[in-house]
Design an enzyme around this catalytic site. Structure first.
Site, PDB file in Angstrom:
ATOM      1  N   HIS A 261      36.306  44.436  38.358  1.00  0.00           N
ATOM      2  CA  HIS A 261      36.346  44.807  36.442  1.00  0.00           C
ATOM      3  C   HIS A 261      36.047  42.630  36.009  1.00  0.00           C
ATOM      4  O   HIS A 261      36.659  43.365  34.226  1.00  0.00           O
ATOM      5  CB  HIS A 261      37.402  45.583  36.255  1.00  0.00           C
ATOM      6  CG  HIS A 261      37.728  46.389  34.697  1.00  0.00           C
ATOM      7  ND1 HIS A 261      36.478  47.434  34.051  1.00  0.00           N
ATOM      8  CD2 HIS A 261      38.642  45.984  33.660  1.00  0.00           C
ATOM      9  CE1 HIS A 261      36.827  47.546  33.053  1.00  0.00           C
ATOM     10  NE2 HIS A 261      37.254  47.100  32.086  1.00  0.00           N
TER      11      HIS A 261
ATOM     12  N   ASP B 144      41.567  50.933  34.960  1.00  0.00           N
ATOM     13  CA  ASP B 144      41.050  50.338  34.574  1.00  0.00           C
ATOM     14  C   ASP B 144      42.071  49.905  34.064  1.00  0.00           C
ATOM     15  O   ASP B 144      43.079  49.798  33.901  1.00  0.00           O
ATOM     16  CB  ASP B 144      40.020  50.577  33.082  1.00  0.00           C
ATOM     17  CG  ASP B 144      38.241  51.078  33.059  1.00  0.00           C
ATOM     18  OD1 ASP B 144      38.532  51.073  35.248  1.00  0.00           O
ATOM     19  OD2 ASP B 144      37.355  50.831  33.438  1.00  0.00           O
ATOM     20  N   ASP B 145      41.483  48.070  34.001  1.00  0.00           N
ATOM     21  CA  ASP B 145      42.058  46.728  33.459  1.00  0.00           C
ATOM     22  C   ASP B 145      43.384  46.068  34.314  1.00  0.00           C
ATOM     23  O   ASP B 145      43.829  45.001  34.059  1.00  0.00           O
ATOM     24  CB  ASP B 145      42.095  47.308  32.027  1.00  0.00           C
ATOM     25  CG  ASP B 145      42.501  47.267  31.039  1.00  0.00           C
ATOM     26  OD1 ASP B 145      40.423  46.860  31.562  1.00  0.00           O
ATOM     27  OD2 ASP B 145      41.665  47.433  29.834  1.00  0.00           O
TER      28      ASP B 145
ATOM     29  N   HIS C 243      44.278  53.991  32.333  1.00  0.00           N
ATOM     30  CA  HIS C 243      44.451  52.741  31.944  1.00  0.00           C
ATOM     31  C   HIS C 243      45.770  52.566  33.125  1.00  0.00           C
ATOM     32  O   HIS C 243      46.562  52.995  32.787  1.00  0.00           O
ATOM     33  CB  HIS C 243      44.128  52.444  30.501  1.00  0.00           C
ATOM     34  CG  HIS C 243      42.735  52.054  30.016  1.00  0.00           C
ATOM     35  ND1 HIS C 243      42.589  53.219  29.730  1.00  0.00           N
ATOM     36  CD2 HIS C 243      41.739  51.004  30.390  1.00  0.00           C
ATOM     37  CE1 HIS C 243      40.865  53.241  29.293  1.00  0.00           C
ATOM     38  NE2 HIS C 243      41.125  52.052  29.434  1.00  0.00           N
TER      39      HIS C 243
ATOM     40  N   HIS D 154      37.428  39.566  31.810  1.00  0.00           N
ATOM     41  CA  HIS D 154      37.664  41.066  30.310  1.00  0.00           C
ATOM     42  C   HIS D 154      36.799  41.074  29.475  1.00  0.00           C
ATOM     43  O   HIS D 154      36.745  41.209  28.631  1.00  0.00           O
ATOM     44  CB  HIS D 154      39.029  41.664  30.130  1.00  0.00           C
ATOM     45  CG  HIS D 154      38.740  43.451  29.889  1.00  0.00           C
ATOM     46  ND1 HIS D 154      37.962  43.664  28.508  1.00  0.00           N
ATOM     47  CD2 HIS D 154      39.209  44.594  30.968  1.00  0.00           C
ATOM     48  CE1 HIS D 154      38.120  45.615  28.595  1.00  0.00           C
ATOM     49  NE2 HIS D 154      38.191  45.630  29.937  1.00  0.00           N
TER      50      HIS D 154
END
Length: 745
Positions: A161, A110-111, A262, A165
């Site tokens: 995603h 993620d991210d 991550h 965010h």
């Protein structure tokens, strides 16, 4: 204040419409050419604002929302979803979950993408021939498109995603749609694909879905998206240590799992160290690795399985090639972000430079102005033997019927012997007749065909009988002692010219008051500084005195530029003459009374100053006095009168940006601090000039309105200079408001 080269039209005969003259048509064409340049200047500022807003949006400063929902009820969420697998789809509108097959790992990240950590993750996956599924933040994709391209080409899978965010459970449907669509555009521009995978920020297992987030998943499911959750969480963002990351990411009893790591969002060195160990451990346990699409395919009949789910060459099943408008809009987004990524840091650096320059200028002005005032006002200070001989005062006049009487009567009251030479530059309003009809002693009127202010001044110099000539404008009023103070520096034989203290006479209006502050602080305080540094750039056209010999030596007043006063001042420096400032020689001039006239005047001043600097650019490499001005005066003028004002809007733009999107209180305090410094400088300038402080009450409003206009004027002038434009002088409308009692206000 400068004589135009084109007279106003003669009134037409009654009943007939007069055709415009050739000169009027030329002036009209010149004015028409300026309008696109004004528009271009405004577009530049608009583009700057848009770039900053885009950069702020990318960094979640614009529209950022840090709220994260916890503890909400899940009563509306089906139990089959809450207790189901981590892959949620809506075939036929029915919520369906899919679990990862046993002994199978879906590595999700993620991210990202992050320029430091994501490439290292990709290297590890490639080394172990393991695919990953990356849930990407759209703003990061737009800023690092090359990483995403490499990611997809390596055979990894990507999902949305969101763009900034944010917790979508707090957002409107329009915001949710925008977050998804903008991320898809970023993916299209970066890697030429779109995706059907989605993971919500701050999500975890399906049992964490609540009544607020469930409608978001339903809506996205209707649009064909697969929402992906997790079975095990490495909690690597907590940085608990490599062994803990590996332990927490390991599923129990051979179960399959969607595992969360991550690759961005913080310092990820522990993740990079733990990932190889984790892959080796799971392979040793007999696990295989796949993507979300691969895990879903294993739950379908073999005939429905995608051709490639690993690190092969085909598209992942969740990927679709971007085409048409989506592809081109995506590439446009990536290009715009690249521009913002380069521009904003450059502007930030420029802001620092401008801030240092502005504060440095204030410091220089305060220190040198104080020194100048103390030096010139010492009881024993003197230029030499008193200058008592008569001087010639040259008054170039073009259609000054409203002002010429007050100007000449003020000169007639002079305590210093003067001859007054009025050079009428082809006036059509009877200016010359008014001057002659007054019958004042020592006044001569010289008539000439309209040729412009430089020609009128040169004619006056030729007609002058005395060695010292004072030049002024036809809308200016002198005090009785003005000429006497103005000529005293000529007792020093090295002095070739003297700048007087120009004051705004019509200061009772708002625009006049703003200009009054500018004259006292921006012009006269500057002149004190430049005087001590021996690099005075401009003798004001409203009040200046010259040795006739010096004027003739440099070829007289030139019409090469629109700022003949700046041009001759620099020429005198280069010829070795000293130019000084006499603060006690005061003149009251009529400043423009409307914003349109003010724009025309300052545009001409700014553009003319640039022309003069360019004309005398060789002084930068000259030796002697010319080189001294080039290496001291020229850089200061360019820095303080061109470069700093051009970039000074950055202070206001960044301040406004920070107030709206970052920290209102801190930005406001910073702006007030700068205003406070300016007020201190202005108050000191008013004290030196013995002006009333009440006008300083208008300074905050001046900073908000008047200063912005001056910025635009200067930017307009720069655009004209860069595009090779030629500006024709425009005559300002006079009211005759400034009389002999101008200083009373």
């Amino acid at each position: 204040m400068t004589t135009p080269t084109t007279p106003p039209p003669t009134p037409p005969a009654r009943g007939r419409r007069r055709a415009p003259s050739r000169m009027e048509r030329a002036a009209g064409r010149a004015a028409a050419l300026q309008r696109p340049r004004v528009l271009l200047a405004l577009l530049l500022l608009l583009a700057l604002t848009c770039v900053m807003l885009l950069d702020g949006y990318l960094r979640a400063e614009v529209g950022g929302d840090q709220r994260v929902r916890t503890g909400a009820s899940a009563s509306d969420v089906p139990d089959a979803v809450l207790d189901g697998g981590p892959i949620l789809t809506f075939p036929g509108g029915q919520a369906t979950t899919v679990s990862v097959p046993d002994k199978t790992i879906v590595l999700t990240f993620d991210d990202g993408p992050d320029p430091t950590w994501t490439p290292q993750v990709l290297d590890i996956l490639e080394k172990y021939d393991v695919p990953g599924t990356f849930f990407l933040v759209g703003s990061m994709v737009a800023r690092h498109p090359g990483i995403v391209r490499d990611m997809v080409e390596q055979g990894n899978e990507v999902g949305v995603h969101t763009f900034t965010h944010v917790d979508l459970s707090y957002q409107s449907q329009a915001r949710v749609t925008r977050e998804i669509e903008q991320t898809q555009l970023a993916l299209a521009g970066a890697a030429g694909i779109t995706t059907t995978l989605f993971r919500a920020p701050y999500s975890s297992q399906t049992d964490a879905i609540d009544n607020y987030s469930w409608p978001v998943y339903e809506s996205l499911g209707e649009d064909g998206y697969t929402s992906v959750f997790i079975d095990t969480d490495s909690d690597d963002w907590k940085r608990p240590g490599v062994s803990k990351i590996v332990e927490w990411a390991t599923p129990e009893d051979g179960e399959g799992a969607s595992v969360l790591f991550h690759d961005a969002g913080g310092e990820r060195s522990q993740t990079i160290e733990a990932l190889p160990k984790y892959i080796e451990k799971m392979k040793a346990k007999g696990y295989t690795f796949t993507t979300v699409s691969g895990a879903t395919a294993e739950q379908r009949p073999a005939s429905d399985a995608p051709a490639s789910t690993g690190s092969g060459d085909g598209l992942q099943a969740a990927h679709h090639e971007a085409a048409g408008a989506t592809l081109y809009e995506g590439k446009a987004l990536i290009t715009a972000v690249a521009v913002a990524e380069w521009t904003v840091p450059a502007l930030s650096a420029g802001l620092v430079i401008v801030g240092v320059a502005v504060m440095g200028r204030f410091a220089m002005m305060l220190v040198l102005a104080r020194r100048h005032h103390r030096q010139r006002n010492r009881r024993r200070f003197g230029w030499g033997p008193p200058v008592a001989g008569p001087v010639s005062v040259i008054v170039p006049a073009y259609n000054e019927k409203e002002c010429i009487e007050a100007t000449l009567r003020s000169l007639a009251r002079s305590t210093h012997p003067v001859e007054i030479v009025v050079v009428d530059d082809g006036s059509t309003d009877g200016t010359a007749d008014i001057a002659e009809s007054l019958g004042l002693p020592g006044v001569r009127v010289v008539r000439q065909a309209n040729a412009g202010k430089p020609a009128a001044l040169n004619n006056g110099v030729r007609q002058a009988r005395y060695d010292i000539v004072v030049m002024m404008d036809g809308d200016t009023v002198f005090e009785p002692d003005t000429v006497r103070h103005l000529v005293q520096p000529f007792a020093d034989p090295s002095v070739g010219a003297v700048a007087g203290n120009a004051k705004v006479g019509n200061r009772r209006t708002l625009i006049g008051a703003w200009q009054h502050i500018e004259y006292v602080m921006g012009f006269n305080l500057d002149r004190r500084m430049y005087d001590l540094l021996r690099c005075m750039p401009t003798i004001p056209g409203a009040i200046g005195a010259f040795r006739r010999e010096a004027v003739l030596q440099v070829g007289g007043m030139s019409d090469d530029t629109l700022a003949e006063d700046t041009d001759i001042t620099i020429a005198l420096h280069r010829a070795g003459w000293r130019v000084v400032y006499e603060e006690h020689a005061r003149a009251w001039t009529e400043a423009p009374g409307s914003l349109g006239q003010l724009w025309s005047q300052r545009y001409r001043w700014s553009y003319g100053t640039m022309q003069a600097l360019w004309k005398h650019r060789r002084s930068l490499t000259d030796k002697g006095p010319s080189g001294r001005f080039g290496r001291v005066g020229m850089p200061l003028v360019v820095l303080f009168q061109v470069v700093t004002p051009v970039f000074a809007p950055l202070i206001d733009v960044f301040t406004l940006y920070s107030m709206l999107f970052v920290d209102f209180r801190a930005a406001l305090l910073a702006w007030l601090a700068v205003l406070g410094v300016q007020l201190v400088c202005a108050a000191y300038a008013f004290r030196l000039d013995r002006e009333k402080y009440r006008y300083l009450l208008m300074m905050p409003l001046q900073q908000l309105a008047y200063r912005q206009m001056m910025y635009l004027v200067l930017i307009h002038s720069c655009v004209t200079a860069l595009t090779g434009g030629r500006l024709r002088w425009q005559k300002l409308k006079r009211t005759g408001e400034v009389g002999t009692g101008a200083g009373a206000g």
